[in-house]
Structure formats: structure tokens, C-alpha cells
Scaffold this motif. Structure first.
Motif, PDB file in Angstrom:
ATOM      1  N   GLU A  89       5.342   2.944  -1.052  1.00 35.25           N
ATOM      2  CA  GLU A  89       4.749   1.650  -0.737  1.00 35.25           C
ATOM      3  C   GLU A  89       4.669   1.463   0.785  1.00 35.25           C
ATOM      4  OE1 GLU A  89       6.015  -3.039  -1.260  1.00 35.25           O
ATOM      5  OE2 GLU A  89       7.309  -1.480  -2.060  1.00 35.25           O
ATOM      6  N   ARG A  91       4.204  -0.662   4.441  1.00 35.41           N
ATOM      7  CA  ARG A  91       4.707  -1.946   4.938  1.00 35.41           C
ATOM      8  C   ARG A  91       3.518  -2.858   5.263  1.00 35.41           C
ATOM      9  NH1 ARG A  91       7.880  -1.686   9.800  1.00 35.41           N
ATOM     10  NH2 ARG A  91       6.817   0.201  10.462  1.00 35.41           N
ATOM     11  N   CYS A 204       7.551  -5.509   6.705  1.00 38.64           N
ATOM     12  CA  CYS A 204       8.334  -4.848   5.657  1.00 38.64           C
ATOM     13  C   CYS A 204       7.479  -4.597   4.416  1.00 38.64           C
ATOM     14  CB  CYS A 204       9.571  -5.681   5.295  1.00 38.64           C
ATOM     15  SG  CYS A 204       9.200  -7.180   4.356  1.00 38.64           S
ATOM     16  N   LYS A 205       8.029  -3.836   3.492  1.00 42.47           N
ATOM     17  CA  LYS A 205       7.380  -3.639   2.194  1.00 42.47           C
ATOM     18  C   LYS A 205       7.439  -4.948   1.406  1.00 42.47           C
ATOM     19  CE  LYS A 205       9.060   1.130   1.862  1.00 42.47           C
ATOM     20  NZ  LYS A 205       9.919   2.061   1.106  1.00 42.47           N
TER      21      LYS A 205
END
Length: 235
Positions: A89, A91, A204-205
Motif C-alpha cells: 500500500e 502512502r 502515511c498509509k
């Protein structure tokens, strides 16, 4: 919670950038999928991206563009800096507030603090010149991070130096100094630096949203500027 502590002292903070609410305009900027004007050719070319921001501000008579806290931003696809390993995933969730303006715009300390650390994070899409200050209120420590600054600002710093409330200590950097972005300030409040120095994730993710938003409350509690921001179509 740091957010509650900041709210308690919100009336005491010095403006981070020169701004007079009675006559300066603030443009709320959208860097999500909803902004269809930001095409891949614009995003991948720093000159075109900078021209886009400049034109948006000029057309609305705004001194700054502002926004971005907890925003799910597709613009980070412009840099491999925001991609983890293949098939992982990426960010995309922004953890600070961005103030878009002219290179050289002065940055003032909202409250007194010590220079915790600084660095030149020069990867394409990174912070460029970065300063982290350590503060204390009611015996509780927390940090503010300033990204996309000018290189001369970090050339004169020393860790442990005290920065007074209202002291001019930085400026918006040029793309060559700021990670190759249109000139702006990324301001982030951080409760726990997790032993990092001169750097802390500003994005962030989505799957880590709760952890990071808890550690990085809304910087507008310090800034007090979002209340004056208006979207372009509302005028």
C-alpha cells in the motif's frame, strides 16, 4: 492529549506566517482526486505545478493557499518517495497543514522551543530542508516539524539552540531546496518522534490512519488559519 493542551493555549501562539485576517485572503486548496485540474502532466513537472499554484492564488487574490490535514492525496503518485515495496500500500494520507505561497516567505515560531534536529531531506518529493522544534507546555513535551524550507535556514542552526516565540527562524524554500515542490510550508505537530531526527513521516498509509492522526493532531490548533480559508467557487 496534545490537541487539548494546544487548544488551552491557542490564544497565546504567534502567527507562523505573516497573515492579517482582516485583509489577507486564504484559498482552501484541494489535492485529492476531486481536483480534476491537477492532471498528471502538471503534477510530474515542478514548474507546471508551481505555475498552477501561483495562478490559483493570483486568480482569487489570495496571499496563501492552505489545507491538507488528513487529506487523502493522489498527488503523491508524482514521487517514488511515497511508495513502499512493490505491491504494498502506498502512502497517501497527509499528516500536516500546507501553506502555499512565495519562496522566501518568513516562518515564525508559534511558541518557544529548542531545536531538536534538522536535515536536508533531498529526495524528489521529500521535505528538502527540514527543522524540528521541541516544546513543552504544562510539563508535557511535543514537537513541531517545518518542511520545505530554505537551505540557509538550516546552515546556521545548532541542536539545543533555543528559538523564542515569534522568532523568525525559517523561510519557504525554492523547489531546488524543498524536495522539488511548489514553494510552501508543511507544518506538523508530533507527540512522539519515535527516535527520528530531522525527519518524520508527513504522509502515511490509509491503513495506519488512526495511529498517525493520534500522534499528529491538527496543526491548525497552532495556526488558527483554517477558519479564514474559503474555496474558490464560494466567491
Amino acid at each position: 492529549m496534545i490537541a487539548n493542551l494546544l487548544r488551552k493555549y491557542s490564544s497565546t501562539f504567534h502567527p507562523v506566517v505573516p497573515f492579517k485576517a482582516e485583509h489577507d485572503r486564504l484559498l482552501l486548496m484541494d489535492f485529492t482526486d476531486a481536483n480534476t485540474k491537477l492532471t498528471p502532466p502538471i503534477l510530474t513537472d515542478t514548474l507546471l505545478f508551481s505555475a498552477y499554484v501561483h495562478t490559483e492564488l493570483q486568480n482569487t487574490g489570495a496571499l496563501y493557499g492552505i489545507g491538507g490535514y488528513a487529506e487523502n492525496r493522489t498527488i503523491y503518485s508524482r514521487s517514488p518517495h511515497f511508495h513502499t515495496a512493490a505491491h504494498e500500500e502506498p502512502r497517501r494520507l497527509h499528516l500536516g497543514v500546507d501553506i502555499w505561497g512565495s519562496a522566501g516567505t518568513p516562518v515564525f515560531a508559534p511558541l518557544g522551543g529548542m531545536v531538536h534536529s534538522f536535515a536536508f531531506n533531498n529526495a524528489y518529493g521529500d521535505y528538502g530542508a527540514t527543522i524540528v522544534l521541541l516544546h513543552q507546555l504544562d510539563g508535557m513535551a511535543f514537537y513541531t516539524l517545518y518542511g520545505h524550507l530554505s537551505l540557509p535556514d538550516i546552515a546556521v542552526l545548532k541542536e539545543g539552540h533555543y528559538i523564542n516565540r515569534g522568532q523568525l527562524f525559517a523561510h519557504f524554500g525554492t523547489p531546488e531546496e524543498n524536495g522539488y515542490w511548489p514553494p510552501h510550508l508543511h507544518l506538523q505537530v508530533i507527540e512522539n518522534m519515535e527516535l527520528k531526527e530531522g525527519d518524520y513521516p508527513g504522509v502515511c498509509k490509509l491503513s495506519e490512519r488512526e495511529k498517525y492522526l493520534t500522534n499528529c493532531p491538527d496543526p491548525d490548533i497552532l495556526l488558527g488559519m483554517m477558519q479564514y480559508a474559503s474555496a474558490r467557487h464560494s466567491h
